[in-house]
Design a protein around this motif. Structure first.
Motif, PDB file in Angstrom:
ATOM      1  N   ARG A 101      10.104  -4.435  -9.073  1.00 10.43           N
ATOM      2  CA  ARG A 101       9.705  -4.558  -7.673  1.00 10.43           C
ATOM      3  C   ARG A 101       9.380  -3.182  -7.079  1.00 10.43           C
ATOM      4  N   LYS A 102      10.208  -2.194  -7.384  1.00  7.66           N
ATOM      5  CA  LYS A 102       9.934  -0.832  -6.912  1.00  7.66           C
ATOM      6  C   LYS A 102       8.618  -0.320  -7.482  1.00  7.66           C
ATOM      7  N   LEU A 103       8.352  -0.636  -8.741  1.00 12.14           N
ATOM      8  CA  LEU A 103       7.125  -0.179  -9.393  1.00 12.14           C
ATOM      9  C   LEU A 103       5.896  -0.667  -8.641  1.00 12.14           C
ATOM     10  N   ILE A 104       5.914  -1.895  -8.177  1.00 16.00           N
ATOM     11  CA  ILE A 104       4.792  -2.436  -7.407  1.00 16.00           C
ATOM     12  C   ILE A 104       4.522  -1.565  -6.182  1.00 16.00           C
ATOM     13  N   GLY A 105       5.581  -1.060  -5.573  1.00 14.95           N
ATOM     14  CA  GLY A 105       5.442  -0.257  -4.362  1.00 14.95           C
ATOM     15  C   GLY A 105       4.803   1.100  -4.566  1.00 14.95           C
ATOM     16  N   TYR A 106       4.656   1.544  -5.816  1.00 13.67           N
ATOM     17  CA  TYR A 106       4.009   2.826  -6.109  1.00 13.67           C
ATOM     18  C   TYR A 106       2.521   2.677  -6.428  1.00 13.67           C
ATOM     19  N   ILE A 107       2.038   1.457  -6.556  1.00 12.66           N
ATOM     20  CA  ILE A 107       0.685   1.220  -7.068  1.00 12.66           C
ATOM     21  C   ILE A 107      -0.377   1.443  -5.987  1.00 12.66           C
ATOM     22  N   ASP A 108      -1.386   2.252  -6.322  1.00  7.50           N
ATOM     23  CA  ASP A 108      -2.647   2.274  -5.583  1.00  7.50           C
ATOM     24  C   ASP A 108      -3.533   1.229  -6.254  1.00  7.50           C
ATOM     25  N   LEU A 109      -3.605   0.041  -5.681  1.00  7.41           N
ATOM     26  CA  LEU A 109      -4.369  -1.040  -6.304  1.00  7.41           C
ATOM     27  C   LEU A 109      -5.850  -0.709  -6.200  1.00  7.41           C
ATOM     28  N   THR A 110      -6.519  -0.669  -7.335  1.00 10.25           N
ATOM     29  CA  THR A 110      -7.818   0.001  -7.423  1.00 10.25           C
ATOM     30  C   THR A 110      -8.915  -0.911  -7.947  1.00 10.25           C
ATOM     31  N   THR A 111     -10.095  -0.809  -7.329  1.00  8.88           N
ATOM     32  CA  THR A 111     -11.306  -1.341  -7.935  1.00  8.88           C
ATOM     33  C   THR A 111     -12.403  -0.291  -7.783  1.00  8.88           C
ATOM     34  N   LEU A 112     -12.961   0.119  -8.917  1.00 10.64           N
ATOM     35  CA  LEU A 112     -14.015   1.137  -8.928  1.00 10.64           C
ATOM     36  C   LEU A 112     -15.120   0.668  -9.870  1.00 10.64           C
ATOM     37  N   ALA A 113     -15.729  -0.439  -9.478  1.00  9.98           N
ATOM     38  CA  ALA A 113     -16.804  -1.029 -10.284  1.00  9.98           C
ATOM     39  C   ALA A 113     -18.124  -0.936  -9.532  1.00  9.98           C
ATOM     40  N   GLY A 114     -19.200  -0.839 -10.295  1.00  9.27           N
ATOM     41  CA  GLY A 114     -20.519  -0.747  -9.688  1.00  9.27           C
ATOM     42  C   GLY A 114     -20.915  -1.993  -8.933  1.00  9.27           C
ATOM     43  N   ASP A 115     -20.278  -3.128  -9.250  1.00  9.58           N
ATOM     44  CA  ASP A 115     -20.627  -4.376  -8.574  1.00  9.58           C
ATOM     45  C   ASP A 115     -19.561  -4.797  -7.558  1.00  9.58           C
ATOM     46  N   ASP A 116     -18.756  -3.841  -7.088  1.00  9.55           N
ATOM     47  CA  ASP A 116     -17.806  -4.162  -6.023  1.00  9.55           C
ATOM     48  C   ASP A 116     -18.558  -4.636  -4.777  1.00  9.55           C
TER      49      ASP A 116
END
Length: 303
Positions: A59-74
């Motif tokens: 649960r703590k690990l989730i709190g450190y995540i920068d949830l990322t999307t870096l796709a050309g079709d975003d």
């Protein structure tokens, strides 16, 4: 002792974030024992295996995540869905959330509008300044950072000039990061070293030190686009630089591994590293992040 303490205090007060070649060369004149580092990283991996058995650590690990999307079709819809997921990744546990979302500059305004419409506040990170290559004119890098902050980014992830680094021109690395830090204004600056392209561990340390001197709020391993991204070995070296800076100045710089971190055990290996090298104080989203796109899925499976 009475004469030593004031001297040390004076040194800490006078140690400024500036680049002086002779001081820089003296600081980075060091060797790294790869066998010793390997022993440490193995210990971190073993500790992570035990931590992975504890739901509270996941649960703590989730709190450190920068949830990322870096796709050309975003698209607008994709980043809005990313925001919703980052804010509430575990529907039955509303207190759990990621640290930030990270998107390309063109999508920052979409994230900002979506958050405004929902009435929620959340960290908006964006890669800028010629990401991922860094092979852009400095003025265009500065403009991109300024525009991205104006669109609503609260955190900017830039990338250093590997060309300058590989040519041992650390003054240029420093000057560029310094200029981009200024362009960030009130936004936090996370400086990507692209460690997989720096060739040696001493270059990783030099890049870390130049970036810290220039005022980076975080130093980050990778863009996620290199052939080799985050590793515990380079993370150990980078955290050595962060620890050294804290010893000299009392100031804390954050750390962000990114690229290829997928499993819960991989993520927790970095948690173990931070705890053992920098200390418990660094285990907060204000000083520790993990850049990832698929790690969250595996955390949810583990829970």
């Amino acid at each position: 002792m009475a004469t030593i303490v004031p001297t040390l205090f004076s040194f800490f007060q006078d140690y400024k974030q500036r680049f002086v070649q002779s001081e820089f060369d003296k600081e980075v004149s060091r060797d790294f024992d790869t066998q010793d580092i390997a022993e440490h990283t193995t210990a971190f991996e073993n500790e992570a295996k035990q931590m992975a058995k504890q739901p509270s650590e996941v649960r703590k690990l989730i709190g450190y995540i920068d949830l990322t999307t870096l796709a050309g079709d975003d698209t607008k819809d994709r980043v809005e869905a990313l925001v919703d997921r980052a804010i509430n990744p575990v529907p039955q546990e509303p207190n759990i959330h990621c640290a930030a979302v990270c998107v390309y500059p063109q999508r920052v305004a979409d994230v900002k509008r979506h958050l405004s419409a929902s009435g929620k506040k959340f960290n908006i990170a964006s890669v800028a300044a010629g990401f991922p290559s860094g092979q852009y004119h400095l003025q265009s890098k500065i403009l991109e950072v300024e525009l991205t902050v104006a669109d609503g980014a609260t955190e900017i992830d830039i990338v250093i000039s590997r060309a300058a680094a590989l040519e041992d021109d650390w003054k240029t690395v420093y000057n560029e990061v310094l200029a981009l830090k200024k362009a960030c204004g009130s936004a936090h600056l996370k400086t990507i070293l692209a460690t997989g392209e720096l060739k040696t561990l001493i270059n990783v340390y030099k890049a870390s030190w130049a970036s810290i001197l220039a005022g980076s709020d975080f130093i980050k391993t990778s863009t996620g686009k290199e052939n080799v991204n985050a590793t515990l070995e380079v993370a150990y070296v980078m955290c050595t630089a962060i620890k050294r800076w804290h010893q000299l100045t009392g100031k804390k710089v954050g750390f962000k591994p990114a690229g290829g971190i997928k499993t819960v055990e991989e993520g927790l290996s970095y948690v173990a590293l931070i705890k053992n090298v920098l200390g418990q104080d660094w285990l907060t989203p204000s000083l520790f992040r993990i850049g990832a796109s698929s790690l969250l899925d595996n955390c949810l499976k583990a829970l």
